[in-house]
Enzyme design. Structure first.
Site, PDB file in Angstrom:
ATOM      1  N   TYR A 297       0.849  -1.202   0.000  1.00 42.06           N
ATOM      2  CA  TYR A 297       0.000   0.000   0.000  1.00 42.06           C
ATOM      3  C   TYR A 297       0.879   1.244   0.000  1.00 42.06           C
ATOM      4  O   TYR A 297       1.676   1.469   0.910  1.00 42.06           O
ATOM      5  CB  TYR A 297      -0.901  -0.023   1.229  1.00 42.06           C
ATOM      6  CG  TYR A 297      -2.097   0.879   1.157  1.00 42.06           C
ATOM      7  CD1 TYR A 297      -3.322   0.397   0.693  1.00 42.06           C
ATOM      8  CD2 TYR A 297      -2.036   2.211   1.566  1.00 42.06           C
ATOM      9  CE1 TYR A 297      -4.450   1.210   0.644  1.00 42.06           C
ATOM     10  CE2 TYR A 297      -3.154   3.032   1.515  1.00 42.06           C
ATOM     11  CZ  TYR A 297      -4.356   2.530   1.055  1.00 42.06           C
ATOM     12  OH  TYR A 297      -5.464   3.337   0.997  1.00 42.06           O
ATOM     13  N   TYR A 341      -5.629   5.431  -7.175  1.00 39.92           N
ATOM     14  CA  TYR A 341      -5.897   5.309  -5.741  1.00 39.92           C
ATOM     15  C   TYR A 341      -7.309   4.766  -5.570  1.00 39.92           C
ATOM     16  O   TYR A 341      -8.292   5.492  -5.678  1.00 39.92           O
ATOM     17  CB  TYR A 341      -5.757   6.677  -5.071  1.00 39.92           C
ATOM     18  CG  TYR A 341      -6.128   6.680  -3.607  1.00 39.92           C
ATOM     19  CD1 TYR A 341      -5.345   6.019  -2.677  1.00 39.92           C
ATOM     20  CD2 TYR A 341      -7.258   7.350  -3.166  1.00 39.92           C
ATOM     21  CE1 TYR A 341      -5.678   6.021  -1.330  1.00 39.92           C
ATOM     22  CE2 TYR A 341      -7.603   7.367  -1.824  1.00 39.92           C
ATOM     23  CZ  TYR A 341      -6.810   6.696  -0.909  1.00 39.92           C
ATOM     24  OH  TYR A 341      -7.150   6.700   0.425  1.00 39.92           O
TER      25      TYR A 341
END
Length: 388
Positions: A297, A341
Site C-alpha cells: 500500500y 488510488y
C-alpha cells in the site's frame, strides 16, 4: 486467526474474478454506477452470473450499500453482507471477510467492492473539514489545532522521525515513487501510463508537507474495483487459474489511533503492520524469500519503506536501499502512486493478475504475492498463491 497462533483459513477460498471501471479524474457518473460496473465486470470475469452471488463486502466509507449494489447489479438473495472500517486498512480485510464466509458455509460466492469519486467528488487530501462528535474524532482533535489536518501531514510526522533516526534525507523516498511510476508507464490502465519519472524529478517536485514532496503522495482517483471470492474447490472449475488465499490477516497495534499514533514508544515503524506480518507468516508457513511479488500500500512513500522492514524483507532503516536494488518486484501495476488510488483494491487485482500470468509487468513464474492494505491505521494483508 489469533495474534498468538496460526489459523486454518489458508487454502479454503480463492479470488476467481476481478473487474474495474476505468481510472480517471472525473468519471461523470455516480459512485453507485461505478460500483455496479466493477461488480458486474468481476462476476463476468469469474465466469459466473449475478444469480450466483450470495454475499457482499465493502468498506464502511463506501457510499453504495450492499443491498443497493446487489439490486442494481441483478444479484438476488444475500446470506452475507459486511463492512470493514478504517479506510484503506480495510482492503485486504474485505477478502478475509469473504473467505471466512465461504469457508464457514455462510455464503458460496462473495463480491468485495470499493467505488468512489475521490477526485471529482470528496477529496480525502483536502483534509478534515467537519466531523461529527465521536471517540475517534476526539483522538484526531488533539492534533488538528497544531495544523495536522490532512493525511499527508499525519504521515509526515512519522516520516520526519524515520529519516532522522536512520540518517536519511527525503531523497531516500524517491526510489519508491520511481519504481511505481516505471511500472505505471507500461500499464495502459494507469493514469500515468507512458509517464515514468526519475529521482531528479522526485527531488524537484514541490513540497506538500516536509519531508513529503508531491511525488511522495498517491493520486486522487474516480473509479471502482471488485473481486469475487469462492471456495477453492469451485474455483478450479472456473475459467481463470484461481488465486488461492494462503493467509489473510487484520492487525491493530498497542496505542493504535487512526493515522495519529504519536504516543507510542517510537515513530520509526508500523506496529499494526507487524501484527499482520506475524500472522501471515505464521499461518502460511512462508518467509519473505518465498514471495515473488509485493503489492504494498503506497498512499505515501515512507510507509512503503516501513512495511518492507516490518515484514522482514530488510532491516530497520534499510527499506530505501532495498527498493533501490529492485530486490523484490514491487507494485507492478504502478501502485496508487502510478495506476490509481482505489483504497488498495486495485492492488489486490494486480496480485491476482500476477498469479494468472496476465500482468503487463509480469514476473516470470510468479507463484506467491503479498498484498498489504492501508498503513498508519488498523490494517490488513493477504498472501495469495497459485493453485498447485
Amino acid at each position: 486467526m489469533s495474534v498468538r497462533g496460526a489459523d486454518t483459513l489458508g487454502g479454503k477460498a480463492a479470488i476467481v474474478g476481478i473487474g474495474a471501471t476505468e481510472f480517471s479524474k472525473d468519471s461523470g457518473r455516480s459512485e453507485l454506477k461505478l460500483a455496479v460496473e466493477a461488480v458486474r465486470a468481476a462476476i463476468a470475469d469469474a465466469g459466473l452470473t449475478p444469480a450466483d452471488v450470495d454475499g457482499m463486502v465493502t468498506f464502511t466509507m463506501d457510499t453504495s450499500p450492499e443491498i443497493t449494489v446487489a439490486q442494481a447489479a441483478g444479484i438476488g438473495e444475500l446470506s452475507f453482507f459486511s463492512r470493514v472500517h478504517y479506510g484503506g486498512g480495510a482492503a485486504c480485510a474485505t477478502v478475509q471477510q469473504a473467505a471466512l464466509a465461504v469457508a464457514s458455509g455462510v455464503a458460496e460466492v462473495v463480491v468485495c467492492y470499493r467505488a468512489f469519486n475521490e477526485r471529482s467528488g470528496r477529496r480525502f487530501g483536502a483534509g478534515v473539514q467537519h466531523r461529527e462528535p465521536s471517540a475517534e474524532g476526539a483522538a484526531l482533535g488533539w492534533n488538528l489545532p497544531s495544523g495536522l489536518l490532512t493525511p499527508a501531514s499525519w504521515v509526515a510526522m512519522a516520516a520526519q522521525r524515520y529519516l532522522h533516526a536512520y540518517g536519511l534525507t527525503p531523497d531516500a523516498l524517491g526510489h519508491v515513487a520511481v519504481t511505481g511510476r516505471r511500472h505505471a508507464a507500461r500499464n495502459p490502465a494507469a493514469y500515468f501510463y507512458g509517464k515514468p519519472i526519475t529521482l531528479a524529478d522526485h527531488a524537484a517536485s514541490r513540497w506538500i508537507v516536509e519531508p513529503l514532496r508531491l511525488l511522495d503522495c498517491c493520486q486522487e482517483t474516480d473509479g471502482g474495483q471488485a473481486l469475487v471470492v469462492t471456495s477453492a474447490e469451485r474455483a478450479r472449475d472456473l475459467p481463470h487459474p484461481p488465486a488461492l488465499i494462503a493467509a489473510a490477516a487484520q492487525g491493530a497495534g498497542r496505542g493504535q489511533e487512526q493515522m495519529t499514533s504519536y504516543y507510542r514508544d517510537g515513530l520509526t515503524g508500523l506496529p499494526e503492520t507487524n501484527v499482520v506480518a506475524r500472522q501471515l507468516w505464521r499461518t502460511s508457513g512462508l518467509r519473505p524469500a518465498d514471495i515473488d511479488v509485493g503489492i504494498l500500500y503506497d498512499h505515501f512513500t515512507p510507509f512503503v519503506l516501513m512495511q518492507l522492514e516490518e515484514f522482514g524483507f530488510c532491516g530497520p532503516g534499510e527499506g530505501a536501499a532495498f527498493v533501490a536494488e529492485d530486490a523484490l518486484a514491487l507494485n507492478t501495476h504502478g501502485g496508487q502512486l502510478g495506476e490509481a488510488y482505489l483504497h488498495g483494491m486495485n492492488g489486490i487485482a494486480e496480485a491476482v493478475r500476477q498469479l494468472r500470468g496476465t500482468s503487463v509487468n509480469q514476473v516470470p513464474g510468479a507463484a506467491r504475492s503479498l498484498v498489504t492494505a492501508g498503513t498508519g491505521v488498523p490494517t490488513s494483508g493477504l498472501i495469495l498463491g497459485a493453485d498447485g
